[in-house]
Design a protein around this motif. Structure first.
Motif, PDB file in Angstrom:
ATOM      1  N   THR A   1       0.850  -1.198   0.000  1.00  0.00           N
ATOM      2  CA  THR A   1       0.000   0.000   0.000  1.00  0.00           C
ATOM      3  C   THR A   1       0.885   1.246   0.000  1.00  0.00           C
ATOM      4  OG1 THR A   1      -0.152  -0.078   2.394  1.00  0.00           O
ATOM      5  CG2 THR A   1      -1.970  -1.083   1.165  1.00  0.00           C
ATOM      6  N   PRO A   2       1.390   1.627  -1.185  1.00  0.00           N
ATOM      7  CA  PRO A   2       2.311   2.764  -1.249  1.00  0.00           C
ATOM      8  C   PRO A   2       1.650   4.132  -1.112  1.00  0.00           C
ATOM      9  CG  PRO A   2       1.956   1.870  -3.428  1.00  0.00           C
ATOM     10  CD  PRO A   2       1.234   0.971  -2.470  1.00  0.00           C
ATOM     11  N   CYS A   3       0.353   4.221  -1.240  1.00  0.00           N
ATOM     12  CA  CYS A   3      -0.345   5.503  -1.179  1.00  0.00           C
ATOM     13  C   CYS A   3      -0.586   5.920   0.268  1.00  0.00           C
ATOM     14  CB  CYS A   3      -1.679   5.402  -1.917  1.00  0.00           C
ATOM     15  SG  CYS A   3      -2.622   6.919  -1.870  1.00  0.00           S
ATOM     16  N   THR A   4      -0.293   7.171   0.586  1.00  0.00           N
ATOM     17  CA  THR A   4      -0.555   7.702   1.927  1.00  0.00           C
ATOM     18  C   THR A   4      -1.474   8.922   1.849  1.00  0.00           C
ATOM     19  OG1 THR A   4       1.443   9.046   1.851  1.00  0.00           O
ATOM     20  CG2 THR A   4       1.635   6.875   2.891  1.00  0.00           C
ATOM     21  N   ASN A   5      -2.337   8.963   0.846  1.00  0.00           N
ATOM     22  CA  ASN A   5      -3.271  10.074   0.710  1.00  0.00           C
ATOM     23  C   ASN A   5      -4.444   9.851   1.655  1.00  0.00           C
ATOM     24  OD1 ASN A   5      -4.249  12.462  -0.319  1.00  0.00           O
ATOM     25  ND2 ASN A   5      -5.292  11.500  -2.027  1.00  0.00           N
ATOM     26  N   VAL A   6      -4.469  10.602   2.738  1.00  0.00           N
ATOM     27  CA  VAL A   6      -5.498  10.457   3.759  1.00  0.00           C
ATOM     28  C   VAL A   6      -6.102  11.836   4.048  1.00  0.00           C
ATOM     29  CG1 VAL A   6      -4.493   8.431   4.870  1.00  0.00           C
ATOM     30  CG2 VAL A   6      -3.776  10.695   5.592  1.00  0.00           C
ATOM     31  N   PRO A   7      -7.309  11.880   4.585  1.00  0.00           N
ATOM     32  CA  PRO A   7      -7.893  13.162   4.975  1.00  0.00           C
ATOM     33  C   PRO A   7      -7.114  13.768   6.146  1.00  0.00           C
ATOM     34  CG  PRO A   7      -9.566  11.452   4.856  1.00  0.00           C
ATOM     35  CD  PRO A   7      -8.250  10.777   4.754  1.00  0.00           C
ATOM     36  N   ILE A   8      -6.866  15.076   6.067  1.00  0.00           N
ATOM     37  CA  ILE A   8      -6.217  15.798   7.157  1.00  0.00           C
ATOM     38  C   ILE A   8      -7.018  17.069   7.436  1.00  0.00           C
ATOM     39  CG2 ILE A   8      -3.895  14.896   6.680  1.00  0.00           C
ATOM     40  CD1 ILE A   8      -3.262  17.590   5.326  1.00  0.00           C
ATOM     41  N   HIS A   9      -6.879  17.580   8.631  1.00  0.00           N
ATOM     42  CA  HIS A   9      -7.555  18.824   8.997  1.00  0.00           C
ATOM     43  C   HIS A   9      -6.635  19.995   8.689  1.00  0.00           C
ATOM     44  CE1 HIS A   9     -10.582  16.436  10.919  1.00  0.00           C
ATOM     45  NE2 HIS A   9      -9.707  15.908  11.746  1.00  0.00           N
ATOM     46  N   CYS A  10      -7.204  21.040   8.089  1.00  0.00           N
ATOM     47  CA  CYS A  10      -6.427  22.241   7.816  1.00  0.00           C
ATOM     48  C   CYS A  10      -6.363  23.074   9.096  1.00  0.00           C
ATOM     49  CB  CYS A  10      -7.051  23.065   6.691  1.00  0.00           C
ATOM     50  SG  CYS A  10      -6.131  24.598   6.392  1.00  0.00           S
ATOM     51  N   PRO A  11      -5.139  23.272   9.631  1.00  0.00           N
ATOM     52  CA  PRO A  11      -5.032  24.042  10.878  1.00  0.00           C
ATOM     53  C   PRO A  11      -5.235  25.543  10.683  1.00  0.00           C
ATOM     54  CG  PRO A  11      -2.861  23.481  10.074  1.00  0.00           C
ATOM     55  CD  PRO A  11      -3.847  22.795   9.160  1.00  0.00           C
ATOM     56  N   LEU A  12      -5.290  25.995   9.435  1.00  0.00           N
ATOM     57  CA  LEU A  12      -5.452  27.426   9.155  1.00  0.00           C
ATOM     58  C   LEU A  12      -6.905  27.823   8.945  1.00  0.00           C
ATOM     59  CD1 LEU A  12      -2.490  27.829   6.650  1.00  0.00           C
ATOM     60  CD2 LEU A  12      -2.510  28.342   9.089  1.00  0.00           C
ATOM     61  N   CYS A  13      -7.737  26.902   8.555  1.00  0.00           N
ATOM     62  CA  CYS A  13      -9.155  27.199   8.305  1.00  0.00           C
ATOM     63  C   CYS A  13      -9.941  27.212   9.609  1.00  0.00           C
ATOM     64  CB  CYS A  13      -9.775  26.140   7.390  1.00  0.00           C
ATOM     65  SG  CYS A  13      -9.282  26.249   5.675  1.00  0.00           S
ATOM     66  N   PRO A  14     -10.863  28.158   9.737  1.00  0.00           N
ATOM     67  CA  PRO A  14     -11.747  28.103  10.901  1.00  0.00           C
ATOM     68  C   PRO A  14     -12.692  26.906  10.746  1.00  0.00           C
ATOM     69  CG  PRO A  14     -12.416  29.864   9.415  1.00  0.00           C
ATOM     70  CD  PRO A  14     -11.139  29.290   8.863  1.00  0.00           C
ATOM     71  N   PRO A  15     -13.129  26.323  11.842  1.00  0.00           N
ATOM     72  CA  PRO A  15     -14.047  25.186  11.752  1.00  0.00           C
ATOM     73  C   PRO A  15     -15.330  25.571  11.018  1.00  0.00           C
ATOM     74  CG  PRO A  15     -13.278  25.489  13.999  1.00  0.00           C
ATOM     75  CD  PRO A  15     -12.811  26.667  13.214  1.00  0.00           C
TER      76      PRO A  15
ATOM     77  N   SER B   1     -18.204  24.313  11.712  1.00  0.00           N
ATOM     78  CA  SER B   1     -19.088  24.452  12.865  1.00  0.00           C
ATOM     79  C   SER B   1     -18.292  23.924  14.055  1.00  0.00           C
ATOM     80  CB  SER B   1     -20.391  23.671  12.657  1.00  0.00           C
ATOM     81  OG  SER B   1     -20.124  22.288  12.510  1.00  0.00           O
ATOM     82  N   PRO B   2     -18.730  24.177  15.277  1.00  0.00           N
ATOM     83  CA  PRO B   2     -17.956  23.702  16.431  1.00  0.00           C
ATOM     84  C   PRO B   2     -17.670  22.203  16.342  1.00  0.00           C
ATOM     85  CG  PRO B   2     -19.679  25.188  17.154  1.00  0.00           C
ATOM     86  CD  PRO B   2     -19.921  24.929  15.677  1.00  0.00           C
ATOM     87  N   GLY B   3     -16.402  21.850  16.447  1.00  0.00           N
ATOM     88  CA  GLY B   3     -16.004  20.446  16.397  1.00  0.00           C
ATOM     89  C   GLY B   3     -15.961  19.856  15.003  1.00  0.00           C
ATOM     90  N   SER B   4     -16.101  20.687  13.975  1.00  0.00           N
ATOM     91  CA  SER B   4     -16.121  20.200  12.594  1.00  0.00           C
ATOM     92  C   SER B   4     -15.062  20.931  11.768  1.00  0.00           C
ATOM     93  CB  SER B   4     -17.515  20.413  11.995  1.00  0.00           C
ATOM     94  OG  SER B   4     -17.567  19.901  10.687  1.00  0.00           O
ATOM     95  N   PRO B   5     -13.796  20.496  11.858  1.00  0.00           N
ATOM     96  CA  PRO B   5     -12.727  21.190  11.140  1.00  0.00           C
ATOM     97  C   PRO B   5     -12.816  20.966   9.629  1.00  0.00           C
ATOM     98  CG  PRO B   5     -11.877  19.216  12.166  1.00  0.00           C
ATOM     99  CD  PRO B   5     -13.307  19.351  12.613  1.00  0.00           C
ATOM    100  N   VAL B   6     -12.227  21.890   8.899  1.00  0.00           N
ATOM    101  CA  VAL B   6     -12.142  21.737   7.444  1.00  0.00           C
ATOM    102  C   VAL B   6     -11.180  20.586   7.163  1.00  0.00           C
ATOM    103  CG1 VAL B   6     -11.367  22.822   5.310  1.00  0.00           C
ATOM    104  CG2 VAL B   6     -12.679  24.140   6.974  1.00  0.00           C
TER     105      VAL B   6
END
Length: 64
Positions: free
Chosen positions: A13-27, A29-34
């Motif tokens: 499994t050479p692919c490491t494309n996973v969802p990540i949260h953007c630390p620069l974007c405001p959420p 909604s509360p508890g729902s990061p971009v």
């Protein structure tokens, strides 16, 4: 969902494309990061966080 195994590259499994949260974007909604795909990070930074003088924000190592 757990993506811990997907974050590690292996010969099967050479692919490491996973969802990540953007630390620069405001959420969204509360508890729902971009959330963005790891491989799309640069495109996201260029479209959502480029400054008026065409520079990217400073990011501490390990933030993305």
């Amino acid at each position: 969902m757990s993506y811990s195994s997907a974050c590690k590259t292996t010969t099967t499994t050479p692919c490491t494309n996973v969802p990540i949260h953007c630390p620069l974007c405001p959420p969204l909604s509360p508890g729902s990061p971009v959330t963005i795909w790891k491989y799309n990070t640069m495109a996201h930074l260029l479209t959502a966080h480029i400054s008026e003088n065409d520079s990217l924000p400073d990011l501490p190592p390990g933030r993305l």
